[in-house]
Design an enzyme around this catalytic site. Structure first.
Site, PDB file in Angstrom:
ATOM      1  N   HIS A 175       0.848  -1.200   0.000  1.00 44.82           N
ATOM      2  CA  HIS A 175       0.000   0.000   0.000  1.00 44.82           C
ATOM      3  C   HIS A 175       0.882   1.249   0.000  1.00 44.82           C
ATOM      4  O   HIS A 175       1.746   1.408   0.858  1.00 44.82           O
ATOM      5  CB  HIS A 175      -0.944  -0.014   1.202  1.00 44.82           C
ATOM      6  N   GLU A 178       1.790   3.683   3.116  1.00 49.43           N
ATOM      7  CA  GLU A 178       2.333   3.107   4.360  1.00 49.43           C
ATOM      8  C   GLU A 178       3.858   3.177   4.345  1.00 49.43           C
ATOM      9  O   GLU A 178       4.563   2.180   4.250  1.00 49.43           O
ATOM     10  CB  GLU A 178       1.803   1.677   4.515  1.00 49.43           C
ATOM     11  N   ARG A 237      -3.258   4.891  -2.009  1.00 50.77           N
ATOM     12  CA  ARG A 237      -3.073   3.544  -1.468  1.00 50.77           C
ATOM     13  C   ARG A 237      -2.860   2.490  -2.559  1.00 50.77           C
ATOM     14  O   ARG A 237      -2.087   1.560  -2.388  1.00 50.77           O
ATOM     15  CB  ARG A 237      -4.340   3.221  -0.649  1.00 50.77           C
ATOM     16  N   HIS A 307       3.013  -4.094   6.590  1.00 51.04           N
ATOM     17  CA  HIS A 307       2.026  -3.016   6.384  1.00 51.04           C
ATOM     18  C   HIS A 307       2.065  -2.066   7.592  1.00 51.04           C
ATOM     19  O   HIS A 307       2.803  -2.270   8.536  1.00 51.04           O
ATOM     20  CB  HIS A 307       0.615  -3.607   6.285  1.00 51.04           C
ATOM     21  N   GLU A 381       1.298  -5.367  10.851  1.00 52.56           N
ATOM     22  CA  GLU A 381       0.788  -3.991  10.800  1.00 52.56           C
ATOM     23  C   GLU A 381       1.625  -3.217  11.815  1.00 52.56           C
ATOM     24  O   GLU A 381       1.444  -3.373  13.025  1.00 52.56           O
ATOM     25  CB  GLU A 381      -0.700  -3.932  11.168  1.00 52.56           C
TER      26      GLU A 381
END
Length: 420
Positions: A175, A178, A237, A307, A381
């Site tokens: 993405h 990020e 994104r 991510h 994440e």
């Protein structure tokens, strides 16, 4: 529901807005079905950018919903929230201040730096120089080009061997917005090369296995977030692919893999941030990665994708609520890795399968790799939990990467000892 009254008043042209002055990021706390409907209506009627979850279709009761609201809609949004008694906080008071605050001041280095958010040109130069600096431990290969023609260069780390070794595949930057994710892949490569021979864990890993690192997966999107001139370029994104007949650009590469494709938690609307694409692997970047992993599936024993944000360590499944066949082992490894990460700065991560730990999302790379036969398949994440969201300051790159290294090394050491 006193919503539609306001939407009739909104007729602001956005095309010439290039910055985020006065925009805010809200955390909404829907506790009633009416609140969920309200958020979905809001998304239909004004331009809001979902940070977490990634789209209106994923909103449910009792989840935190982080949305970025342009300044011209703030009065409307505040009024709607107050009239409907929805609990909310403002996470970021001024998005442009947060964008400007990502770079921590000081002289901007002329070239690549491991504690800065490097643009694509600097990363490309770094790939060339790092891969020629230590030919015994690192090599590179182009696995294909992006939609806009940029080479997707994969780095292979590991002690040279006459026979093929088991491998781990890691990618960053699926993405575009990020930015902490590609920063981690660069950090990992640096650490692997600089600690080989002195750090027992890293030395064993690179002697016995290879680690494939894709520093930036969605290169076109990432480049656009650094160079774009229009509204939402920094918050872009998706990929940057185009299809005749549609004015909407790109698809979500992490909804484009052939794993429950375009079912739960993905959108078939080309304008959506979670657009699944026109078919599985319609995005050339996804096809390039999938082809490489398919060709090498006999040796690839782990898949790790990086991510942000939320501080989670996820594993399959996200496209179904069913538990993975190796659920217990995957959970045990994730919890061990999270504990290793926490040991450095006390940063807490939550571990679990994607669908129940964060939200359902079909077409993800980790589910696809797992279904292909790559047993140890994980999604990180990274920091934080919403204070900065996608705009994590550069001062946090070093601690984020240091702690994440401990978790990745934990997973790698486990995989090395449990080759299947």
């Amino acid at each position: 529901m006193k919503v539609l009254l306001f939407f009739g008043l909104v007729a602001v042209a956005l095309a010439d807005v290039t910055r985020y002055e006065g925009d805010k990021v809200f955390r909404l706390k829907p506790v009633l079905d009416e609140h969920v409907t309200l958020i979905k209506d809001l998304a239909k009627n004004i331009e809001v950018d979902f940070w977490s979850p990634e789209g209106a279709e994923l909103v449910t009761i009792d989840m935190d919903v982080d949305i970025h609201v342009p300044a011209q809609y703030l009065n409307i949004v505040f009024t709607i929230l107050d009239q409907n008694d929805m609990e909310h906080d403002v996470l970021i008071e001024d998005v442009q201040v947060a964008v400007d605050g990502q770079a921590d001041g000081g002289p901007t280095p002329r070239a690549h730096s491991y504690t800065k958010y490097n643009n694509w040109n600097d990363i490309q130069s770094w790939i060339a120089s790092i891969s020629s600096s230590n030919p015994n431990l690192i090599s590179k290969q182009v696995i294909g080009n992006t939609y806009e023609g940029r080479p997707m260069t994969l780095l292979k780390l590991g002690k040279k061997s006459s026979s093929s070794k088991p491998a781990i595949f890691m990618d960053c930057g699926i993405h575009a917005r990020e930015w902490i994710s590609p920063a981690f892949c660069q950090w990992f490569v640096k650490e692997a090369l600089s600690t080989y021979g002195s750090d027992a864990q890293m030395t064993s890993l690179l002697n016995q296995m290879d680690v494939y690192v894709l520093p930036v997966f969605n290169i076109d999107g990432y480049d656009y977030t650094h160079k774009g001139r229009w509204l939402n370029s920094r918050m872009w994104r998706k990929t940057r692919s185009r299809k005749s007949g549609s004015s909407c650009i790109g698809a979500d590469p992490n909804r484009n893999f052939n794993a429950g494709w375009c079912t739960l938690g993905a959108s078939s609307n080309p304008c959506s941030d979670t657009f699944c694409g026109y078919s599985p692997e319609s995005e050339i970047e996804v096809k390039n990665v999938a082809n490489f992993i398919r060709r090498n599936k006999a040796i690839i024993k782990a898949y790790i994708t990086i991510h942000s944000y939320s501080q989670l360590l996820l594993f399959p499944y996200s496209y179904t609520y069913d538990l993975a066949q190796h659920h217990s082992e995957l959970m045990q490894v994730a919890q061990g890795a999270s504990a290793a990460l926490r040991s450095l700065y006390g940063t807490r991560y939550t571990s679990g399968p994607g669908a129940t730990t964060i939200y359902p999302a079909a077409g993800g790379s980790d589910d696809w790799a797992y279904d292909l036969g790559v047993k140890y398949s994980y999604t990180f994440e990274l920091r934080d939990t919403g204070r900065y969201g996608f705009l994590l300051p550069e001062s946090q790159i070093k601690p984020t990467c240091e702690e994440t290294m401990l978790a990745v090394k934990y997973i790698a050491a486990y995989v090395r000892k449990n080759i299947y």
